[in-house]
Write a protein that holds these residues in place. Sequence first.
Motif, PDB file in Angstrom:
ATOM      1  N   ILE A  55       0.883  -1.177   0.000  1.00 25.25           N
ATOM      2  CA  ILE A  55       0.000   0.000   0.000  1.00 25.25           C
ATOM      3  C   ILE A  55       0.918   1.223   0.000  1.00 25.25           C
ATOM      4  O   ILE A  55       1.792   1.346   0.860  1.00 25.25           O
ATOM      5  CB  ILE A  55      -0.899   0.039   1.254  1.00 25.25           C
ATOM      6  N   VAL A  56       0.719   2.128  -0.967  1.00 20.82           N
ATOM      7  CA  VAL A  56       1.518   3.350  -1.036  1.00 20.82           C
ATOM      8  C   VAL A  56       0.569   4.540  -0.992  1.00 20.82           C
ATOM      9  O   VAL A  56      -0.387   4.611  -1.777  1.00 20.82           O
ATOM     10  CB  VAL A  56       2.379   3.407  -2.323  1.00 20.82           C
ATOM     11  N   THR A  57       0.834   5.448  -0.059  1.00 24.25           N
ATOM     12  CA  THR A  57       0.007   6.643   0.095  1.00 24.25           C
ATOM     13  C   THR A  57       0.880   7.883   0.202  1.00 24.25           C
ATOM     14  O   THR A  57       2.054   7.805   0.557  1.00 24.25           O
ATOM     15  CB  THR A  57      -0.852   6.576   1.385  1.00 24.25           C
ATOM     16  N   SER A  58       0.288   9.021  -0.100  1.00 20.67           N
ATOM     17  CA  SER A  58       0.904  10.300   0.238  1.00 20.67           C
ATOM     18  C   SER A  58      -0.090  11.014   1.129  1.00 20.67           C
ATOM     19  O   SER A  58      -1.297  10.780   1.045  1.00 20.67           O
ATOM     20  CB  SER A  58       1.219  11.125  -1.009  1.00 20.67           C
ATOM     21  N   SER A  59       0.426  11.876   2.004  1.00 21.95           N
ATOM     22  CA  SER A  59      -0.481  12.567   2.917  1.00 21.95           C
ATOM     23  C   SER A  59       0.066  13.942   3.282  1.00 21.95           C
ATOM     24  O   SER A  59       1.269  14.194   3.233  1.00 21.95           O
ATOM     25  CB  SER A  59      -0.701  11.740   4.189  1.00 21.95           C
ATOM     26  N   ARG A  60      -0.865  14.796   3.645  1.00 24.61           N
ATOM     27  CA  ARG A  60      -0.551  16.147   4.120  1.00 24.61           C
ATOM     28  C   ARG A  60      -1.185  16.278   5.484  1.00 24.61           C
ATOM     29  O   ARG A  60      -2.382  16.000   5.651  1.00 24.61           O
ATOM     30  CB  ARG A  60      -1.136  17.186   3.181  1.00 24.61           C
ATOM     31  N   MET A  61      -0.394  16.673   6.474  1.00 27.29           N
ATOM     32  CA  MET A  61      -0.901  16.816   7.829  1.00 27.29           C
ATOM     33  C   MET A  61      -0.875  18.288   8.219  1.00 27.29           C
ATOM     34  O   MET A  61       0.080  19.005   7.906  1.00 27.29           O
ATOM     35  CB  MET A  61      -0.054  15.991   8.802  1.00 27.29           C
ATOM     36  N   SER A  62      -1.947  18.731   8.884  1.00 29.27           N
ATOM     37  CA  SER A  62      -2.012  20.122   9.338  1.00 29.27           C
ATOM     38  C   SER A  62      -2.540  20.180  10.762  1.00 29.27           C
ATOM     39  O   SER A  62      -3.268  19.295  11.208  1.00 29.27           O
ATOM     40  CB  SER A  62      -2.900  20.958   8.410  1.00 29.27           C
ATOM     41  N   ILE A  63      -2.136  21.235  11.454  1.00 27.48           N
ATOM     42  CA  ILE A  63      -2.663  21.527  12.788  1.00 27.48           C
ATOM     43  C   ILE A  63      -3.303  22.893  12.719  1.00 27.48           C
ATOM     44  O   ILE A  63      -2.679  23.866  12.294  1.00 27.48           O
ATOM     45  CB  ILE A  63      -1.562  21.491  13.867  1.00 27.48           C
ATOM     46  N   GLU A  64      -4.567  22.938  13.085  1.00 29.60           N
ATOM     47  CA  GLU A  64      -5.342  24.180  13.040  1.00 29.60           C
ATOM     48  C   GLU A  64      -5.259  24.840  11.664  1.00 29.60           C
ATOM     49  O   GLU A  64      -5.178  26.064  11.540  1.00 29.60           O
ATOM     50  CB  GLU A  64      -4.885  25.145  14.139  1.00 29.60           C
ATOM     51  N   GLY A  65      -5.224  24.009  10.605  1.00 30.69           N
ATOM     52  CA  GLY A  65      -5.232  24.514   9.233  1.00 30.69           C
ATOM     53  C   GLY A  65      -3.879  24.871   8.645  1.00 30.69           C
ATOM     54  O   GLY A  65      -3.782  25.179   7.465  1.00 30.69           O
ATOM     55  N   THR A  66      -2.823  24.797   9.451  1.00 35.05           N
ATOM     56  CA  THR A  66      -1.477  25.110   8.962  1.00 35.05           C
ATOM     57  C   THR A  66      -0.727  23.810   8.693  1.00 35.05           C
ATOM     58  O   THR A  66      -0.597  22.968   9.591  1.00 35.05           O
ATOM     59  CB  THR A  66      -0.706  25.945  10.004  1.00 35.05           C
ATOM     60  N   ALA A  67      -0.218  23.659   7.464  1.00 34.66           N
ATOM     61  CA  ALA A  67       0.502  22.440   7.095  1.00 34.66           C
ATOM     62  C   ALA A  67       1.730  22.254   7.971  1.00 34.66           C
ATOM     63  O   ALA A  67       2.504  23.193   8.180  1.00 34.66           O
ATOM     64  CB  ALA A  67       0.913  22.499   5.633  1.00 34.66           C
ATOM     65  N   ILE A  68       1.909  21.027   8.495  1.00 34.03           N
ATOM     66  CA  ILE A  68       3.106  20.725   9.276  1.00 34.03           C
ATOM     67  C   ILE A  68       3.974  19.663   8.599  1.00 34.03           C
ATOM     68  O   ILE A  68       5.147  19.539   8.915  1.00 34.03           O
ATOM     69  CB  ILE A  68       2.772  20.281  10.716  1.00 34.03           C
ATOM     70  N   SER A  69       3.387  18.909   7.645  1.00 29.18           N
ATOM     71  CA  SER A  69       4.202  17.916   6.948  1.00 29.18           C
ATOM     72  C   SER A  69       3.499  17.398   5.703  1.00 29.18           C
ATOM     73  O   SER A  69       2.277  17.494   5.569  1.00 29.18           O
ATOM     74  CB  SER A  69       4.528  16.731   7.866  1.00 29.18           C
ATOM     75  N   VAL A  70       4.326  16.866   4.810  1.00 27.32           N
ATOM     76  CA  VAL A  70       3.851  16.128   3.635  1.00 27.32           C
ATOM     77  C   VAL A  70       4.679  14.850   3.608  1.00 27.32           C
ATOM     78  O   VAL A  70       5.896  14.890   3.832  1.00 27.32           O
ATOM     79  CB  VAL A  70       4.044  16.929   2.331  1.00 27.32           C
ATOM     80  N   ALA A  71       4.027  13.715   3.362  1.00 26.79           N
ATOM     81  CA  ALA A  71       4.733  12.441   3.466  1.00 26.79           C
ATOM     82  C   ALA A  71       4.359  11.470   2.361  1.00 26.79           C
ATOM     83  O   ALA A  71       3.276  11.544   1.784  1.00 26.79           O
ATOM     84  CB  ALA A  71       4.423  11.805   4.819  1.00 26.79           C
ATOM     85  N   LEU A  72       5.277  10.548   2.115  1.00 27.25           N
ATOM     86  CA  LEU A  72       5.059   9.393   1.253  1.00 27.25           C
ATOM     87  C   LEU A  72       5.282   8.179   2.140  1.00 27.25           C
ATOM     88  O   LEU A  72       6.319   8.082   2.821  1.00 27.25           O
ATOM     89  CB  LEU A  72       6.046   9.391   0.083  1.00 27.25           C
ATOM     90  N   GLU A  73       4.303   7.279   2.172  1.00 30.71           N
ATOM     91  CA  GLU A  73       4.376   6.118   3.053  1.00 30.71           C
ATOM     92  C   GLU A  73       4.117   4.848   2.248  1.00 30.71           C
ATOM     93  O   GLU A  73       3.226   4.818   1.412  1.00 30.71           O
ATOM     94  CB  GLU A  73       3.338   6.236   4.166  1.00 30.71           C
ATOM     95  N   MET A  74       4.921   3.818   2.543  1.00 31.54           N
ATOM     96  CA  MET A  74       4.703   2.517   1.907  1.00 31.54           C
ATOM     97  C   MET A  74       4.614   1.461   3.000  1.00 31.54           C
ATOM     98  O   MET A  74       5.475   1.395   3.883  1.00 31.54           O
ATOM     99  CB  MET A  74       5.825   2.161   0.947  1.00 31.54           C
ATOM    100  N   ILE A  75       3.575   0.660   2.915  1.00 34.84           N
ATOM    101  CA  ILE A  75       3.402  -0.487   3.789  1.00 34.84           C
ATOM    102  C   ILE A  75       3.612  -1.729   2.930  1.00 34.84           C
ATOM    103  O   ILE A  75       2.914  -1.919   1.932  1.00 34.84           O
ATOM    104  CB  ILE A  75       1.987  -0.515   4.414  1.00 34.84           C
ATOM    105  N   GLU A  76       4.585  -2.549   3.308  1.00 36.84           N
ATOM    106  CA  GLU A  76       4.837  -3.808   2.611  1.00 36.84           C
ATOM    107  C   GLU A  76       4.408  -4.951   3.529  1.00 36.84           C
ATOM    108  O   GLU A  76       4.705  -4.935   4.727  1.00 36.84           O
ATOM    109  CB  GLU A  76       6.308  -3.960   2.266  1.00 36.84           C
ATOM    110  N   ILE A  77       3.718  -5.929   2.960  1.00 38.35           N
ATOM    111  CA  ILE A  77       3.174  -7.057   3.709  1.00 38.35           C
ATOM    112  C   ILE A  77       3.729  -8.332   3.076  1.00 38.35           C
ATOM    113  O   ILE A  77       3.502  -8.591   1.901  1.00 38.35           O
ATOM    114  CB  ILE A  77       1.634  -7.033   3.652  1.00 38.35           C
TER     115      ILE A  77
END
Length: 157
Positions: free
Chosen positions: A91-113
């Motif tokens: 499973i490969v995802t990208s994500s954007r995380m924010s606190i109170e509407g302000t971006a704190i990170s952008v990530a690429l994540e891979m889960i291998e099973i």
Amino acid sequence: MARTVGVPGSFTIERRYPATPARVFAAFADPSLKKSWFAASDTHEVEAFTSDFRVGGAERLTYRFGATTPFPRALLTSEGVFHDIVDQERIVTSSRMSIEGTAISVALEMIEIVDDGAGTCVTCTFQGIFFEGSDGATMREQGWHVLLDRLGASLAR
């Protein structure tokens, strides 16, 4: 005015679970199962969790931190997209995380099973850019350790 720069961070975590790859994959794919170990916690109050588990589908988690956390009562939102899904393998995802509407990170994540004969090996590979006000790579890695512990506990039920 000083220019702000994102700080990169990455990590890889490997876990083994005494469960089949199908069961582990389902814990990521089924929104109600994933919510139980990924979204729900005694450190925050989940306001919303949705997951459209398909390539191009979106996942969104919004929660309010508890009063005794590093971000008391702040609203956190994580918005992601599934980019690659291989049944019971990846499973490969990208994500954007924010606190109170302000971006704190952008990530690429891979889960291998991977079936290891005695159960399933899960490898979480994270690559991110952290902005001002973020938790940073160290705290994010600690968070993934907790999440993978919670996944293990949910698979043991």
